[in-house]
Design a protein around this motif. Structure first.
Motif, PDB file in Angstrom:
ATOM      1  N   ILE A  75       0.831  -1.201   0.000  1.00  9.28           N
ATOM      2  CA  ILE A  75       0.000   0.000   0.000  1.00  9.28           C
ATOM      3  C   ILE A  75       0.870   1.257   0.000  1.00  9.28           C
ATOM      4  CG2 ILE A  75      -1.647   1.318   1.390  1.00  9.28           C
ATOM      5  CD1 ILE A  75      -2.823  -1.398   2.251  1.00  9.28           C
ATOM      6  N   VAL A  76       1.905   1.262   0.816  1.00 11.46           N
ATOM      7  CA  VAL A  76       2.814   2.413   0.864  1.00 11.46           C
ATOM      8  C   VAL A  76       3.503   2.594  -0.487  1.00 11.46           C
ATOM      9  CG1 VAL A  76       4.957   3.255   1.898  1.00 11.46           C
ATOM     10  CG2 VAL A  76       3.153   2.337   3.354  1.00 11.46           C
ATOM     11  N   PHE A  77       3.909   1.492  -1.110  1.00  9.32           N
ATOM     12  CA  PHE A  77       4.572   1.583  -2.412  1.00  9.32           C
ATOM     13  C   PHE A  77       3.624   2.142  -3.472  1.00  9.32           C
ATOM     14  CE2 PHE A  77       5.533  -0.354  -6.558  1.00  9.32           C
ATOM     15  CZ  PHE A  77       6.780   0.207  -6.777  1.00  9.32           C
ATOM     16  N   ILE A  78       2.395   1.635  -3.527  1.00 12.95           N
ATOM     17  CA  ILE A  78       1.438   2.088  -4.543  1.00 12.95           C
ATOM     18  C   ILE A  78       1.125   3.570  -4.368  1.00 12.95           C
ATOM     19  CG2 ILE A  78      -0.985   1.914  -5.267  1.00 12.95           C
ATOM     20  CD1 ILE A  78      -0.726  -1.108  -4.836  1.00 12.95           C
ATOM     21  N   PHE A  79       0.822   3.985  -3.142  1.00 11.56           N
ATOM     22  CA  PHE A  79       0.514   5.398  -2.931  1.00 11.56           C
ATOM     23  C   PHE A  79       1.754   6.279  -3.083  1.00 11.56           C
ATOM     24  CE2 PHE A  79      -3.268   3.739  -0.558  1.00 11.56           C
ATOM     25  CZ  PHE A  79      -4.195   4.223  -1.467  1.00 11.56           C
ATOM     26  N   GLY A  80       2.929   5.746  -2.757  1.00  8.80           N
ATOM     27  CA  GLY A  80       4.160   6.505  -2.967  1.00  8.80           C
ATOM     28  C   GLY A  80       4.429   6.751  -4.437  1.00  8.80           C
ATOM     29  N   VAL A  81       4.245   5.710  -5.265  1.00  4.52           N
ATOM     30  CA  VAL A  81       4.443   5.882  -6.708  1.00  4.52           C
ATOM     31  C   VAL A  81       3.422   6.859  -7.272  1.00  4.52           C
ATOM     32  CG1 VAL A  81       4.273   4.688  -8.933  1.00  4.52           C
ATOM     33  CG2 VAL A  81       5.563   3.662  -7.071  1.00  4.52           C
ATOM     34  N   GLU A  82       2.167   6.741  -6.848  1.00  2.00           N
ATOM     35  CA  GLU A  82       1.149   7.686  -7.319  1.00  2.00           C
ATOM     36  C   GLU A  82       1.502   9.113  -6.928  1.00  2.00           C
ATOM     37  OE1 GLU A  82      -2.718   6.571  -5.995  1.00  2.00           O
ATOM     38  OE2 GLU A  82      -2.782   4.794  -7.263  1.00  2.00           O
ATOM     39  N   PHE A  83       1.973   9.306  -5.697  1.00  2.00           N
ATOM     40  CA  PHE A  83       2.326  10.651  -5.243  1.00  2.00           C
ATOM     41  C   PHE A  83       3.493  11.218  -6.045  1.00  2.00           C
ATOM     42  CE2 PHE A  83       4.884  13.390  -2.469  1.00  2.00           C
ATOM     43  CZ  PHE A  83       3.978  14.406  -2.257  1.00  2.00           C
ATOM     44  N   VAL A  84       4.528  10.416  -6.269  1.00  2.00           N
ATOM     45  CA  VAL A  84       5.704  10.898  -7.005  1.00  2.00           C
ATOM     46  C   VAL A  84       5.341  11.220  -8.452  1.00  2.00           C
ATOM     47  CG1 VAL A  84       7.951  10.178  -7.901  1.00  2.00           C
ATOM     48  CG2 VAL A  84       7.396   9.790  -5.514  1.00  2.00           C
ATOM     49  N   VAL A  85       4.588  10.347  -9.104  1.00  2.00           N
ATOM     50  CA  VAL A  85       4.202  10.583 -10.495  1.00  2.00           C
ATOM     51  C   VAL A  85       3.317  11.822 -10.602  1.00  2.00           C
ATOM     52  CG1 VAL A  85       2.841   9.655 -12.417  1.00  2.00           C
ATOM     53  CG2 VAL A  85       4.491   8.217 -11.242  1.00  2.00           C
ATOM     54  N   TYR A  86       2.363  11.953  -9.685  1.00  2.00           N
ATOM     55  CA  TYR A  86       1.485  13.124  -9.700  1.00  2.00           C
ATOM     56  C   TYR A  86       2.288  14.408  -9.479  1.00  2.00           C
ATOM     57  CZ  TYR A  86      -2.104  16.403  -8.244  1.00  2.00           C
ATOM     58  OH  TYR A  86      -2.900  17.514  -8.121  1.00  2.00           O
ATOM     59  N   THR A  87       3.194  14.374  -8.521  1.00  2.00           N
ATOM     60  CA  THR A  87       3.986  15.566  -8.219  1.00  2.00           C
ATOM     61  C   THR A  87       4.852  15.967  -9.401  1.00  2.00           C
ATOM     62  OG1 THR A  87       4.022  14.928  -5.898  1.00  2.00           O
ATOM     63  CG2 THR A  87       5.640  16.546  -6.602  1.00  2.00           C
ATOM     64  N   ILE A  88       5.557  15.016  -9.990  1.00  2.00           N
ATOM     65  CA  ILE A  88       6.440  15.336 -11.116  1.00  2.00           C
ATOM     66  C   ILE A  88       5.636  15.815 -12.321  1.00  2.00           C
ATOM     67  CG2 ILE A  88       8.042  14.332 -12.793  1.00  2.00           C
ATOM     68  CD1 ILE A  88       9.133  12.624 -10.496  1.00  2.00           C
ATOM     69  N   SER A  89       4.524  15.151 -12.614  1.00  2.00           N
ATOM     70  CA  SER A  89       3.752  15.566 -13.792  1.00  2.00           C
ATOM     71  C   SER A  89       3.120  16.938 -13.602  1.00  2.00           C
ATOM     72  CB  SER A  89       2.688  14.519 -14.136  1.00  2.00           C
ATOM     73  OG  SER A  89       1.760  14.392 -13.101  1.00  2.00           O
ATOM     74  N   THR A  90       2.681  17.257 -12.395  1.00  2.24           N
ATOM     75  CA  THR A  90       2.109  18.592 -12.199  1.00  2.24           C
ATOM     76  C   THR A  90       3.184  19.668 -12.191  1.00  2.24           C
ATOM     77  OG1 THR A  90       2.088  18.232  -9.808  1.00  2.24           O
ATOM     78  CG2 THR A  90       0.041  17.834 -10.995  1.00  2.24           C
ATOM     79  N   ILE A  91       4.379  19.346 -11.709  1.00  2.00           N
ATOM     80  CA  ILE A  91       5.473  20.321 -11.765  1.00  2.00           C
ATOM     81  C   ILE A  91       5.812  20.643 -13.218  1.00  2.00           C
ATOM     82  CG2 ILE A  91       7.953  20.624 -11.364  1.00  2.00           C
ATOM     83  CD1 ILE A  91       7.559  19.103  -8.717  1.00  2.00           C
TER      84      ILE A  91
END
Length: 162
Positions: A75-91
């Protein structure tokens, strides 16, 4: 399409700033919406694939699945990947929009692909600056919470006087 501005660097009042901002947005709505959609595609793919994985897992189970501590790393891995991808794409998306607005503001033509390419070329400095700002906000919040919790936990005359 360029923006018709007679004096791009004239002094603007509060209302003039909003007028110019919304005129840019309405004139080039297709430009801004397409950058926003392109920037959120990676997050949407990961989010939908995670939702499908969970849905398939729930359908295949005979009974209501129990939560086990062994699920925490996944669960931590899945939400961590989602957070990183979302952050980088919005930046990258925000940088592309800022590049486009800057080009439009001075009268140059701005295309979606050119702005995204230019933003992607500067991805590491953008991520570093965003991380530094985020860490700074985190440190300020942590310092403020420590400074406000200490006087509450240990009241004395000096703190009461303040």
């Amino acid at each position: 399409i360029t923006m018709p501005i007679d004096e791009p660097f004239e002094y603007l009042s509060f209302g003039g700033t909003f007028n110019r901002t919304f005129s840019i947005w309405f004139d080039r709505f297709d430009f801004f919406s397409s950058i926003a959609l392109i920037a959120l595609v990676p997050f949407a793919v990961i989010y939908i694939s995670t939702a499908l994985l969970i849905a398939i897992w729930l359908i295949e189970e005979e009974e209501i699945p129990d939560f086990h501590p062994k699920h925490i790393p996944m669960i931590v891995f899945i939400f961590g990947v989602e957070f990183v991808v979302y952050t980088i794409s919005t930046i990258i998306g925000r940088a592309a929009i800022m590049i486009g607005v800057a080009k439009m503001y001075v009268g140059q033509s701005a295309t979606v692909t050119d702005c995204l390419k230019e933003a992607w070329a500067k991805k590491l400095p953008l991520i570093a600056v965003s991380s530094t700002i985020g860490l700074g906000f985190l440190l300020v919040v942590a310092a403020m919470s420590i400074l406000t919790s200490f006087p509450v936990a240990v009241p004395n005359g000096f703190v009461i006087f303040l």
